[in-house]
Design a protein around this motif. Sequence first.
Motif, PDB file in Angstrom:
ATOM      1  N   GLU A   1     -52.507 -35.406  12.868  1.00 33.36           N
ATOM      2  CA  GLU A   1     -52.975 -34.031  12.796  1.00 33.36           C
ATOM      3  C   GLU A   1     -54.468 -33.889  13.058  1.00 33.36           C
ATOM      4  O   GLU A   1     -54.999 -32.778  13.103  1.00 33.36           O
ATOM      5  N   GLY A   2     -55.137 -35.025  13.254  1.00 32.93           N
ATOM      6  CA  GLY A   2     -56.592 -34.996  13.414  1.00 32.93           C
ATOM      7  C   GLY A   2     -57.057 -34.148  14.583  1.00 32.93           C
ATOM      8  O   GLY A   2     -58.084 -33.468  14.506  1.00 32.93           O
ATOM      9  N   ALA A   3     -56.298 -34.164  15.676  1.00 39.66           N
ATOM     10  CA  ALA A   3     -56.698 -33.394  16.857  1.00 39.66           C
ATOM     11  C   ALA A   3     -56.609 -31.892  16.606  1.00 39.66           C
ATOM     12  O   ALA A   3     -57.277 -31.105  17.294  1.00 39.66           O
ATOM     13  N   LEU A   4     -55.783 -31.477  15.639  1.00 42.72           N
ATOM     14  CA  LEU A   4     -55.624 -30.056  15.353  1.00 42.72           C
ATOM     15  C   LEU A   4     -56.705 -29.507  14.435  1.00 42.72           C
ATOM     16  O   LEU A   4     -57.007 -28.312  14.474  1.00 42.72           O
ATOM     17  N   ILE A   5     -57.273 -30.375  13.586  1.00 40.18           N
ATOM     18  CA  ILE A   5     -58.144 -29.896  12.511  1.00 40.18           C
ATOM     19  C   ILE A   5     -59.346 -29.111  13.015  1.00 40.18           C
ATOM     20  O   ILE A   5     -59.616 -28.009  12.513  1.00 40.18           O
ATOM     21  N   PRO A   6     -60.124 -29.598  14.010  1.00 36.86           N
ATOM     22  CA  PRO A   6     -61.287 -28.802  14.452  1.00 36.86           C
ATOM     23  C   PRO A   6     -60.900 -27.412  14.933  1.00 36.86           C
ATOM     24  O   PRO A   6     -61.581 -26.423  14.640  1.00 36.86           O
ATOM     25  N   GLY A   7     -59.793 -27.313  15.678  1.00 35.46           N
ATOM     26  CA  GLY A   7     -59.359 -26.014  16.178  1.00 35.46           C
ATOM     27  C   GLY A   7     -58.919 -25.088  15.058  1.00 35.46           C
ATOM     28  O   GLY A   7     -59.223 -23.884  15.072  1.00 35.46           O
ATOM     29  N   LEU A   8     -58.222 -25.622  14.075  1.00 32.17           N
ATOM     30  CA  LEU A   8     -57.775 -24.817  12.947  1.00 32.17           C
ATOM     31  C   LEU A   8     -58.965 -24.321  12.131  1.00 32.17           C
ATOM     32  O   LEU A   8     -58.972 -23.176  11.662  1.00 32.17           O
ATOM     33  N   ILE A   9     -59.966 -25.176  11.963  1.00 38.07           N
ATOM     34  CA  ILE A   9     -61.177 -24.762  11.250  1.00 38.07           C
ATOM     35  C   ILE A   9     -61.898 -23.659  12.017  1.00 38.07           C
ATOM     36  O   ILE A   9     -62.352 -22.660  11.446  1.00 38.07           O
ATOM     37  N   SER A  10     -61.990 -23.827  13.330  1.00 33.66           N
ATOM     38  CA  SER A  10     -62.661 -22.831  14.166  1.00 33.66           C
ATOM     39  C   SER A  10     -61.948 -21.485  14.097  1.00 33.66           C
ATOM     40  O   SER A  10     -62.580 -20.429  13.981  1.00 33.66           O
ATOM     41  N   GLU A  11     -60.618 -21.501  14.161  1.00 36.95           N
ATOM     42  CA  GLU A  11     -59.857 -20.266  14.070  1.00 36.95           C
ATOM     43  C   GLU A  11     -60.058 -19.587  12.722  1.00 36.95           C
ATOM     44  O   GLU A  11     -60.175 -18.363  12.635  1.00 36.95           O
ATOM     45  N   ALA A  12     -60.105 -20.403  11.658  1.00 36.91           N
ATOM     46  CA  ALA A  12     -60.295 -19.840  10.324  1.00 36.91           C
ATOM     47  C   ALA A  12     -61.642 -19.134  10.215  1.00 36.91           C
ATOM     48  O   ALA A  12     -61.763 -18.070   9.611  1.00 36.91           O
ATOM     49  N   ARG A  13     -62.659 -19.718  10.813  1.00 33.15           N
ATOM     50  CA  ARG A  13     -64.008 -19.152  10.726  1.00 33.15           C
ATOM     51  C   ARG A  13     -64.169 -17.899  11.575  1.00 33.15           C
ATOM     52  O   ARG A  13     -65.091 -17.119  11.357  1.00 33.15           O
ATOM     53  N   THR A  14     -63.304 -17.725  12.571  1.00 33.88           N
ATOM     54  CA  THR A  14     -63.456 -16.590  13.485  1.00 33.88           C
ATOM     55  C   THR A  14     -62.432 -15.489  13.226  1.00 33.88           C
ATOM     56  O   THR A  14     -62.095 -14.727  14.122  1.00 33.88           O
ATOM     57  N   GLY A  15     -61.928 -15.418  12.014  1.00 37.06           N
ATOM     58  CA  GLY A  15     -61.093 -14.283  11.664  1.00 37.06           C
ATOM     59  C   GLY A  15     -59.869 -14.587  10.852  1.00 37.06           C
ATOM     60  O   GLY A  15     -59.475 -13.793  10.006  1.00 37.06           O
ATOM     61  N   LYS A  16     -59.245 -15.707  11.098  1.00 36.13           N
ATOM     62  CA  LYS A  16     -57.976 -15.972  10.413  1.00 36.13           C
ATOM     63  C   LYS A  16     -58.172 -16.288   8.939  1.00 36.13           C
ATOM     64  O   LYS A  16     -57.247 -16.172   8.145  1.00 36.13           O
ATOM     65  N   GLN A  17     -59.388 -16.706   8.569  1.00 36.17           N
ATOM     66  CA  GLN A  17     -59.644 -16.928   7.141  1.00 36.17           C
ATOM     67  C   GLN A  17     -59.601 -15.592   6.405  1.00 36.17           C
ATOM     68  O   GLN A  17     -59.168 -15.506   5.266  1.00 36.17           O
ATOM     69  N   ARG A  18     -60.035 -14.521   7.088  1.00 37.32           N
ATOM     70  CA  ARG A  18     -59.996 -13.193   6.481  1.00 37.32           C
ATOM     71  C   ARG A  18     -58.568 -12.677   6.418  1.00 37.32           C
ATOM     72  O   ARG A  18     -58.138 -12.079   5.434  1.00 37.32           O
ATOM     73  N   ASP A  19     -57.821 -12.910   7.490  1.00 34.91           N
ATOM     74  CA  ASP A  19     -56.459 -12.394   7.544  1.00 34.91           C
ATOM     75  C   ASP A  19     -55.501 -13.179   6.665  1.00 34.91           C
ATOM     76  O   ASP A  19     -54.472 -12.681   6.262  1.00 34.91           O
ATOM     77  N   GLY A  20     -55.852 -14.441   6.418  1.00 35.68           N
ATOM     78  CA  GLY A  20     -55.009 -15.266   5.559  1.00 35.68           C
ATOM     79  C   GLY A  20     -53.742 -15.740   6.216  1.00 35.68           C
ATOM     80  O   GLY A  20     -52.762 -16.037   5.529  1.00 35.68           O
ATOM     81  N   GLN A  21     -53.706 -15.799   7.555  1.00 36.38           N
ATOM     82  CA  GLN A  21     -52.503 -16.266   8.221  1.00 36.38           C
ATOM     83  C   GLN A  21     -52.852 -16.861   9.576  1.00 36.38           C
ATOM     84  O   GLN A  21     -53.866 -16.530  10.166  1.00 36.38           O
ATOM     85  N   ALA A  22     -52.004 -17.747  10.045  1.00 31.46           N
ATOM     86  CA  ALA A  22     -52.198 -18.357  11.354  1.00 31.46           C
ATOM     87  C   ALA A  22     -51.874 -17.355  12.446  1.00 31.46           C
ATOM     88  O   ALA A  22     -51.158 -16.380  12.222  1.00 31.46           O
ATOM     89  N   GLY A  23     -52.409 -17.614  13.656  1.00 30.43           N
ATOM     90  CA  GLY A  23     -52.231 -16.681  14.752  1.00 30.43           C
ATOM     91  C   GLY A  23     -50.777 -16.437  15.098  1.00 30.43           C
ATOM     92  O   GLY A  23     -50.361 -15.301  15.358  1.00 30.43           O
ATOM     93  N   SER A  24     -49.975 -17.488  15.113  1.00 33.13           N
ATOM     94  CA  SER A  24     -48.564 -17.341  15.473  1.00 33.13           C
ATOM     95  C   SER A  24     -47.812 -16.497  14.453  1.00 33.13           C
ATOM     96  O   SER A  24     -46.873 -15.774  14.791  1.00 33.13           O
ATOM     97  N   VAL A  25     -48.261 -16.580  13.170  1.00 33.70           N
ATOM     98  CA  VAL A  25     -47.626 -15.763  12.136  1.00 33.70           C
ATOM     99  C   VAL A  25     -48.091 -14.325  12.240  1.00 33.70           C
ATOM    100  O   VAL A  25     -47.315 -13.367  12.108  1.00 33.70           O
ATOM    101  N   GLY A  26     -49.374 -14.134  12.492  1.00 32.79           N
ATOM    102  CA  GLY A  26     -49.922 -12.791  12.582  1.00 32.79           C
ATOM    103  C   GLY A  26     -49.370 -12.008  13.748  1.00 32.79           C
ATOM    104  O   GLY A  26     -49.392 -10.765  13.743  1.00 32.79           O
ATOM    105  N   ALA A  27     -48.897 -12.690  14.778  1.00 27.18           N
ATOM    106  CA  ALA A  27     -48.357 -12.009  15.956  1.00 27.18           C
ATOM    107  C   ALA A  27     -46.968 -11.435  15.721  1.00 27.18           C
ATOM    108  O   ALA A  27     -46.476 -10.633  16.514  1.00 27.18           O
ATOM    109  N   ARG A  28     -46.353 -11.821  14.623  1.00 26.23           N
ATOM    110  CA  ARG A  28     -45.014 -11.323  14.343  1.00 26.23           C
ATOM    111  C   ARG A  28     -45.078  -9.877  13.853  1.00 26.23           C
ATOM    112  O   ARG A  28     -46.083  -9.418  13.336  1.00 26.23           O
TER     113      ARG A  28
END
Length: 274
Positions: free
Chosen positions: A238-265
């Motif tokens: 999972e190491g390759a995913l961690i930087p991207g997940l952290i970046s996504e969290a800092r740019t909005g998903k931390q506020r929304d509390g959900q991953a992009g694929s979940v939020g698109a539903r």
Amino acid sequence: MICLDCDDLFATWRQQARWLLSHGVEPSQVSWETAELFATDLELPATPGPFQARIPLALVEQLEAAARYRGEQRWSLLYEVLWRVSHGDRTAMLAGDSLGSELHRRLKQVSREAHHLHAFVRFVALAPAESAPGRPEYVAWHEPAHDILESASSHFIGRMGRHRWLIATPRDGVYYDGEQLHHQRQCPAPWQQLAREAEDPHGELWLTYYSHIFNPARLNTRAMQGHLPSRFWKHLPEGALIPGLISEARTGKQRDGQAGSVGARQGKRIITGG
């Protein structure tokens, strides 16, 4: 100055230290550093000296554990502690002493590195053709900061059952044949190649699972890196995913509390902040 080489073996260092103590050689007169500027200009007598040191068992255990620490004055510090205790000053064993404080810092570093081995080793199951009789069924690659592999890898014996497994590092390696654990101080090149090139057949499934359970709303990067140092990321699936997940969290998903694929539903958006 007496310059010695124990080949980074505690048993060899212990024998040398016992000899030095018997002749009353002070810590300032001896070094185990391999890059000394000056050659040995003193020699020890061929027979043991008259001094008979009485060393508590607890100290021997501390020194053996601290000897796994890689760093400057690796062996010289241990001899300085040994010298003080053998001459009646047991405060050198305590964390409140300046020398003892460094000893205990090293003990903590070694213990923490053993925990990292137990927590972050990821075994990969080899294909049946690769895991023929006499070869490991599971392999793992790990890069410990200290020499903890031999002492800490027995942790996996009870957890892997009778399966054969291998852990390779840039320095040493261990192989469990189902009955006995074998340690190689110089990890054989075939072991290293096998461990580094193994492909996890279930890797994609694990990455999908990890990306879905990652909760950006609860991300604390400092705490995360404290428990999972970034130097291990490159060896985790999972190491390759961690930087991207952290970046996504800092740019909005931390506020929304959900991953992009979940939020698109379809459905209502949940806001976690006030």
